[in-house]
Enzyme design. Structure first.
Site, PDB file in Angstrom:
ATOM      1  N   ARG A 243       0.888  -1.197   0.002  1.00 42.70           N
ATOM      2  CA  ARG A 243      -0.060   0.061  -0.045  1.00 42.70           C
ATOM      3  C   ARG A 243       0.919   1.486   0.145  1.00 42.70           C
ATOM      4  O   ARG A 243       1.821   1.271   0.754  1.00 42.70           O
ATOM      5  CB  ARG A 243      -1.037   0.133   1.248  1.00 42.70           C
ATOM      6  CG  ARG A 243      -1.924  -1.031   1.274  1.00 42.70           C
ATOM      7  CD  ARG A 243      -2.625  -0.792   2.438  1.00 42.70           C
ATOM      8  NE  ARG A 243      -2.874  -2.408   3.032  1.00 42.70           N
ATOM      9  CZ  ARG A 243      -3.233  -2.624   4.076  1.00 42.70           C
ATOM     10  NH1 ARG A 243      -3.262  -1.705   5.022  1.00 42.70           N
ATOM     11  NH2 ARG A 243      -3.192  -3.986   4.647  1.00 42.70           N
ATOM     12  N   GLU A 386      -1.871  -9.563  19.435  1.00 41.83           N
ATOM     13  CA  GLU A 386      -3.347  -9.048  19.151  1.00 41.83           C
ATOM     14  C   GLU A 386      -4.347 -10.136  19.667  1.00 41.83           C
ATOM     15  O   GLU A 386      -5.534  -9.861  20.394  1.00 41.83           O
ATOM     16  CB  GLU A 386      -3.643  -8.834  17.595  1.00 41.83           C
ATOM     17  CG  GLU A 386      -3.039  -7.421  17.264  1.00 41.83           C
ATOM     18  CD  GLU A 386      -2.925  -7.305  15.760  1.00 41.83           C
ATOM     19  OE1 GLU A 386      -2.178  -7.930  14.965  1.00 41.83           O
ATOM     20  OE2 GLU A 386      -3.788  -6.553  15.172  1.00 41.83           O
TER      21      GLU A 386
END
Ligand code: AMP
Length: 401
Positions: A243, A386
């Protein structure tokens, strides 16, 4: 007490089963390529004596229902639990919670509707997250299911930082604003950093750098997020694997005019063909480093640009926070790439950011301080987790009712 964490994507499902009292992973797995002929489940589990066993299941998995059935079977075969009723709760990672979800939520019809409503903001992720929740709730109807949102931690960002300088109606009617992502990771490593520094999170100002395949920075004042680099979507901000991060917003229009690329082509270009891959042809930092060492000038430039962008955000967030107590590096690149940490911190002594180059190369497996003894700003490397954070948030919601 056992908590299962599920991260359901459009073509993959990741899961981890935790023993919460012992903070151990009892089972974990990744099922990839759902919908393709060569789907694969890698299932791991802890056996007596804490040995880790692994079994690979390779078969065509046509949809998420079949995927969950196979995971269920793998769990039964590895005998990690007698049956699913042993589970205290299931925590689901949900990418986008919009403005509605500032905290984890016990899933009911209203919550499902709320997640559905913000789907246009995360068209690739939320539908898959919802599918995972719906199937899991059917398989385990009598167990509490909790949604933990990637965006929730960033909901404390003040309006002057989350709004874009666009007509107000775009915000009011279409929700166009900065949301930020990787929130669970930023929050987890911030807490770990506070613990390492023996301080309360509420007394610290931190800049957290989640540098993985996706990458984002967050400015955290006394435990609350003040700004983050990702925006309406995960495309904004730092340079990532594929990205672009920040670009002049006029570039897509220029490209559309000059090249006749469609919106879909440009979307693909910016999300899948840009970033490190666009600059040098590789998106894996290990390969880029190797190429750079062998004299590949595009790879050298990619590293240069990657670190320069992080540096700019560090400078900006120093200004946002006024005083910074620590900078935290995490995720694949942040935790493992000493050359990136060194380049990012190089020349920042004037901001009180002083890296100890030796400590930077020799890390423990836990939280490590890599700043010089007298550095006014501590520099920490903190492994992110996470899934564990989702499990903890799920547990506290279930326990608090
Ligand atoms: P993540 O998305 O957190 O799994 O991070 C993936 C990124 O971390 C990829 O670009 C990997 O190349 C990078 N990475 C993992 N290990 C290393 C390493 N030892 N050195 C440099 N980059 C690494």
């Amino acid at each position: 007490m056992k908590i299962l964490v599920i991260n359901c994507g459009s073509s993959s499902i990741k899961y981890e089963l935790f023993n919460m009292e012992e903070h151990t992973v009892l089972t974990s797995g990744v099922l990839e390529r759902i919908g393709e002929s060569n789907s694969k489940l890698k299932h791991k589990w802890r056996t007596v004596g804490s040995r880790l066993d692994e079994k690979i299941y390779e078969q065509k998995i046509k949809d998420h229902q079949q995927a969950f059935d196979l995971i269920h079977r793998a769990m039964r075969e590895s005998k990690v639990m007698k049956d699913l009723s042993e589970l205290a709760a299931v925590g689901h990672r949900v990418v986008h919670g919009g403005e509605a979800f500032k905290q984890p939520a016990l899933i009911d019809d209203t919550v499902l509707e709320g997640v559905r409503k913000v789907t246009p903001l995360a068209p690739l992720h939320n539908p898959a997250n919802l599918t995972g929740i719906e199937i899991a709730m059917k398989i385990m109807p009598n167990i509490p299911h909790v949604a933990v949102f990637d965006t929730a931690f960033h909901q404390t960002i003040p309006e002057y930082a989350f709004r874009y300088a666009l007509p107000e109606d775009l915000y009011q009617s279409h929700g166009v604003r900065r949301y930020g992502f990787h929130g669970t990771s930023h929050y987890y490593v911030a807490k770990q950093a506070a613990h390492h520094l023996n301080e309360s999170l509420h007394s610290l100002n931190l800049i957290t750098l989640h540098l993985g395949n996706g990458a984002s920075a967050a400015a955290i004042r006394q435990g609350e997020c003040m700004d983050t680099s990702m925006g309406l979507t995960p495309l904004e901000g730092l340079i990532m694997g594929t990205r672009s991060g920040d670009i002049d917003p006029a570039i897509p229009f220029y490209l559309a005019k000059q090249t006749h690329l469609s919106f879909a082509d440009i979307d693909n270009l910016l999300n899948k063909q840009s970033g490190l891959k666009g600059i040098c042809g590789y998106n894996d930092m290990r390969e880029i480093h190797l190429q750079a060492q062998n004299g590949n000038s595009s790879a050298q430039l990619a590293i240069e640009m990657y670190c320069y962008r992080i540096k700019k955000y560090l400078g900006a967030y120093c200004a946002v926070l006024g005083r910074v107590d620590a900078i935290v590096f995490t995720a694949g690149i942040g935790e493992n790439a000493d050359f990136i940490r060194e380049k990012v911190c190089d020349g920042l002594d004037g901001l009180g950011i002083c890296l100890d180059t030796e400590k930077n190369q020799w890390l423990g497996s836990d939280c490590t301080d890599i700043s010089t003894a007298g550095s006014p700003v501590k520099i920490l490397v903190v492994p992110t987790d996470e899934e564990w954070e989702i499990a903890q948030q799920t547990l506290s919601l279930v326990v608090s009712g």
